[in-house]
Motif scaffolding. Structure first.
Motif, mmCIF file in Angstrom:
data_model
loop_
_atom_site.group_PDB
_atom_site.id
_atom_site.type_symbol
_atom_site.label_atom_id
_atom_site.label_comp_id
_atom_site.label_asym_id
_atom_site.label_seq_id
_atom_site.Cartn_x
_atom_site.Cartn_y
_atom_site.Cartn_z
ATOM 1 N N GLY A 179 -4.255 7.159 1.486
ATOM 2 C CA GLY A 179 -2.819 7.442 1.449
ATOM 3 C C GLY A 179 -2.063 6.860 2.618
ATOM 4 N N LEU A 180 -2.729 6.021 3.413
ATOM 5 C CA LEU A 180 -2.076 5.405 4.564
ATOM 6 C C LEU A 180 -1.130 4.286 4.136
ATOM 7 C CD1 LEU A 180 -1.791 5.128 7.646
ATOM 8 C CD2 LEU A 180 -3.855 3.700 7.634
ATOM 9 N N ILE A 181 -1.476 3.581 3.059
ATOM 10 C CA ILE A 181 -0.618 2.526 2.524
ATOM 11 C C ILE A 181 -0.400 2.779 1.033
ATOM 12 C CG2 ILE A 181 -1.401 0.836 4.237
ATOM 13 C CD1 ILE A 181 -3.092 -0.451 2.005
ATOM 14 N N ASN A 182 0.607 2.110 0.480
ATOM 15 C CA ASN A 182 0.912 2.272 -0.944
ATOM 16 C C ASN A 182 0.047 1.386 -1.833
ATOM 17 O OD1 ASN A 182 3.663 2.764 0.625
ATOM 18 N ND2 ASN A 182 3.718 3.953 -1.259
ATOM 19 N N GLN A 183 -0.101 0.119 -1.414
ATOM 20 C CA GLN A 183 -0.865 -0.828 -2.226
ATOM 21 C C GLN A 183 -1.606 -1.813 -1.328
ATOM 22 O OE1 GLN A 183 1.210 -2.926 -5.388
ATOM 23 N NE2 GLN A 183 2.651 -1.246 -5.647
ATOM 24 N N ALA A 184 -2.737 -2.298 -1.838
ATOM 25 C CA ALA A 184 -3.448 -3.408 -1.220
ATOM 26 C C ALA A 184 -3.393 -4.553 -2.227
ATOM 27 C CB ALA A 184 -4.900 -3.037 -0.930
ATOM 28 N N VAL A 185 -2.840 -5.688 -1.825
ATOM 29 C CA VAL A 185 -2.610 -6.785 -2.763
ATOM 30 C C VAL A 185 -3.147 -8.092 -2.185
ATOM 31 C CG1 VAL A 185 -0.549 -5.650 -3.678
ATOM 32 C CG2 VAL A 185 -0.320 -7.307 -1.824
ATOM 33 N N PRO A 186 -3.375 -9.100 -3.031
ATOM 34 C CA PRO A 186 -3.790 -10.406 -2.505
ATOM 35 C C PRO A 186 -2.762 -10.940 -1.514
ATOM 36 C CG PRO A 186 -4.128 -10.316 -4.873
ATOM 37 C CD PRO A 186 -3.362 -9.076 -4.502
ATOM 38 N N ARG A 187 -3.232 -11.609 -0.499
ATOM 39 C CA ARG A 187 -2.367 -12.103 0.576
ATOM 40 C C ARG A 187 -1.185 -12.916 0.048
ATOM 41 N NH1 ARG A 187 -5.601 -14.877 5.136
ATOM 42 N NH2 ARG A 187 -5.551 -12.799 6.054
ATOM 43 N N ASP A 188 -1.434 -13.777 -0.923
ATOM 44 C CA ASP A 188 -0.376 -14.654 -1.430
ATOM 45 C C ASP A 188 0.766 -13.879 -2.097
ATOM 46 O OD1 ASP A 188 -1.809 -16.795 -0.522
ATOM 47 O OD2 ASP A 188 -2.618 -17.375 -2.485
ATOM 48 N N TYR A 189 0.501 -12.636 -2.481
ATOM 49 C CA TYR A 189 1.516 -11.849 -3.179
ATOM 50 C C TYR A 189 2.156 -10.785 -2.297
ATOM 51 C CZ TYR A 189 -0.325 -13.960 -7.446
ATOM 52 O OH TYR A 189 -0.718 -14.843 -8.405
ATOM 53 N N LEU A 190 1.653 -10.611 -1.079
ATOM 54 C CA LEU A 190 2.093 -9.505 -0.234
ATOM 55 C C LEU A 190 3.603 -9.501 -0.012
ATOM 56 C CD1 LEU A 190 1.577 -7.078 1.597
ATOM 57 C CD2 LEU A 190 1.028 -8.686 3.450
ATOM 58 N N HIS A 191 4.145 -10.587 0.474
ATOM 59 C CA HIS A 191 5.574 -10.602 0.775
ATOM 60 C C HIS A 191 6.409 -10.458 -0.494
ATOM 61 C CE1 HIS A 191 9.125 -11.252 3.164
ATOM 62 N NE2 HIS A 191 9.513 -12.238 2.380
ATOM 63 N N LYS A 192 5.933 -11.037 -1.590
ATOM 64 C CA LYS A 192 6.661 -10.903 -2.858
ATOM 65 C C LYS A 192 6.718 -9.451 -3.303
ATOM 66 C CE LYS A 192 5.405 -15.535 -4.504
ATOM 67 N NZ LYS A 192 4.654 -16.321 -5.532
ATOM 68 N N VAL A 193 5.620 -8.734 -3.134
ATOM 69 C CA VAL A 193 5.584 -7.319 -3.501
ATOM 70 C C VAL A 193 6.552 -6.523 -2.635
ATOM 71 C CG1 VAL A 193 4.153 -5.231 -3.476
ATOM 72 C CG2 VAL A 193 3.240 -7.355 -4.424
ATOM 73 N N VAL A 194 6.526 -6.782 -1.322
ATOM 74 C CA VAL A 194 7.428 -6.081 -0.411
ATOM 75 C C VAL A 194 8.885 -6.327 -0.794
ATOM 76 C CG1 VAL A 194 8.282 -6.003 1.967
ATOM 77 C CG2 VAL A 194 5.822 -6.004 1.529
ATOM 78 N N MET A 195 9.238 -7.582 -1.045
ATOM 79 C CA MET A 195 10.618 -7.907 -1.372
ATOM 80 C C MET A 195 11.024 -7.357 -2.739
ATOM 81 S SD MET A 195 11.662 -9.091 1.370
ATOM 82 C CE MET A 195 13.339 -9.329 0.778
ATOM 83 N N LYS A 196 10.075 -7.184 -3.636
ATOM 84 C CA LYS A 196 10.368 -6.548 -4.915
ATOM 85 C C LYS A 196 10.782 -5.101 -4.690
ATOM 86 C CE LYS A 196 10.551 -6.276 -9.412
ATOM 87 N NZ LYS A 196 11.589 -7.006 -10.192
ATOM 88 N N TYR A 197 10.096 -4.434 -3.768
ATOM 89 C CA TYR A 197 10.470 -3.054 -3.452
ATOM 90 C C TYR A 197 11.820 -3.000 -2.735
ATOM 91 C CZ TYR A 197 6.332 -0.645 -5.118
ATOM 92 O OH TYR A 197 5.364 -0.089 -5.930
ATOM 93 N N VAL A 198 12.091 -3.980 -1.885
ATOM 94 C CA VAL A 198 13.409 -4.056 -1.250
ATOM 95 C C VAL A 198 14.483 -4.176 -2.323
ATOM 96 C CG1 VAL A 198 14.930 -5.498 0.157
ATOM 97 C CG2 VAL A 198 12.595 -5.031 0.930
ATOM 98 N N GLU A 199 14.249 -5.050 -3.298
ATOM 99 C CA GLU A 199 15.203 -5.251 -4.387
ATOM 100 C C GLU A 199 15.407 -3.956 -5.171
ATOM 101 O OE1 GLU A 199 15.368 -7.759 -8.596
ATOM 102 O OE2 GLU A 199 14.100 -8.484 -6.956
ATOM 103 N N THR A 200 14.318 -3.219 -5.377
ATOM 104 C CA THR A 200 14.398 -1.972 -6.136
ATOM 105 C C THR A 200 15.233 -0.926 -5.403
ATOM 106 O OG1 THR A 200 12.257 -2.360 -7.197
ATOM 107 C CG2 THR A 200 13.050 -0.093 -7.149
#
Length: 273
Positions: free
Chosen positions: A190-211
């Motif tokens: 529960g320390l982090i929300n998701q563990a994702v492939p490195r190439d997708y990390l920033h895209k995932v973060v920015m998707k949450y920013v957009e949300t």
């Protein structure tokens, strides 16, 4: 885009790079290899989020880092240098702990979502920084630890944020052993929300920013403050408090607009009031 580049160039000389991307303020620890939380770094992080507090175009803050280490925690070389002070470093150590604690509390009480983007090692106060954020996403290469016990310095202040994110047994496992956990385990803890492939990390973060940027900023501010306050209350006190919060929220213009838009099947237009 030109504005973002200009901001990056202006801030690149310091240990923290501050830039804008979409509606996010990006704060990047830029002092590898350790990205240590020296007094200067703590001060720059604190100043950056304070500066953006009243900027309505900033809807979220992202904490990232350059290099293979997100942050190794306090700058032990800086602290050790003060052991030769007349008080053996007591005043400097106190200032460091006080200012670091103030930064962590500022993140928790910040009126906008703060998101950690971790692609590397986060240890001690670096792990504390991640745990203090509202959301945290990590690459599969990231690791987390509170290893102070290994050098005779228990991670007591990182323990505050850690123990408010993971269970007591999991927190004590990290604190007593000093062992590192991988991103998948950090997610399971529960320390982090998701563990994702490195190439997708920033895209995932920015998707949450957009949300979150699509939500009412007033509602996010009210909800974030209420979440952390009620978590420290008894069950009865928490319900009394959150009932009052919901009452005031219901009277807000944005709630009126949002409910109206839902009933009328249209997109809401937030005023922030």
């Amino acid at each position: 885009m030109a504005e973002i580049v200009a901001i990056k160039r202006a801030a690149a000389a310091g240990p923290v790079t501050v830039s804008r991307e979409q509606s996010a303020l990006i704060m990047t620890l830029s002092n590898p290899p350790a990205n240590a939380l020296s007094l200067a770094v703590i001060g720059e992080l604190h100043n950056a989020i304070d500066t953006a507090r009243n900027d309505k175009s900033v809807r979220a803050v992202v904490l990232a880092a350059a290099g293979k280490v997100f942050s190794a925690g306090h700058d032990l070389k800086e602290m050790t240098a003060h052991r030769s002070d007349p008080d053996r470093g007591r005043a400097f150590f106190k200032e460091t702990m006080d200012r670091c604690a103030a930064l962590m509390q500022a993140i928790v009480t910040y009126p906008k979502p703060v998101i950690a983007e971790v692609d590397g090692v986060a240890t001690a106060a670096g792990c504390q920084l991640v745990a203090s954020c509202d959301l945290a996403f990590a690459s599969e290469h990231a690791t987390f630890a509170t290893p102070g016990v290994n050098i005779g310095l228990f991670c007591s202040t990182p323990m505050v944020a850690l123990s408010r994110n993971v269970s007591r047994k999991q927190a004590m496992e990290m604190l007593l052993t000093g062992n590192a956990i991988d991103a998948k385990t950090a997610r399971d803890f529960g320390l982090i929300n998701q563990a994702v492939p490195r190439d997708y990390l920033h895209k995932v973060v920015m998707k949450y920013v957009e949300t979150v940027a699509a939500k009412s900023p007033l509602t996010l501010r009210i909800g974030k403050e209420a979440f952390y306050r009620q978590a420290e209350m008894s069950l009865a006190d928490a319900y009394r408090y959150t009932s009052e919060v919901m009452l005031e929220n219901m009277l807000a213009r944005d709630a009126e607009e949002g409910i109206g838009a839902f009933i009328e099947k249209r997109d809401p237009k937030w005023s922030g009031e």
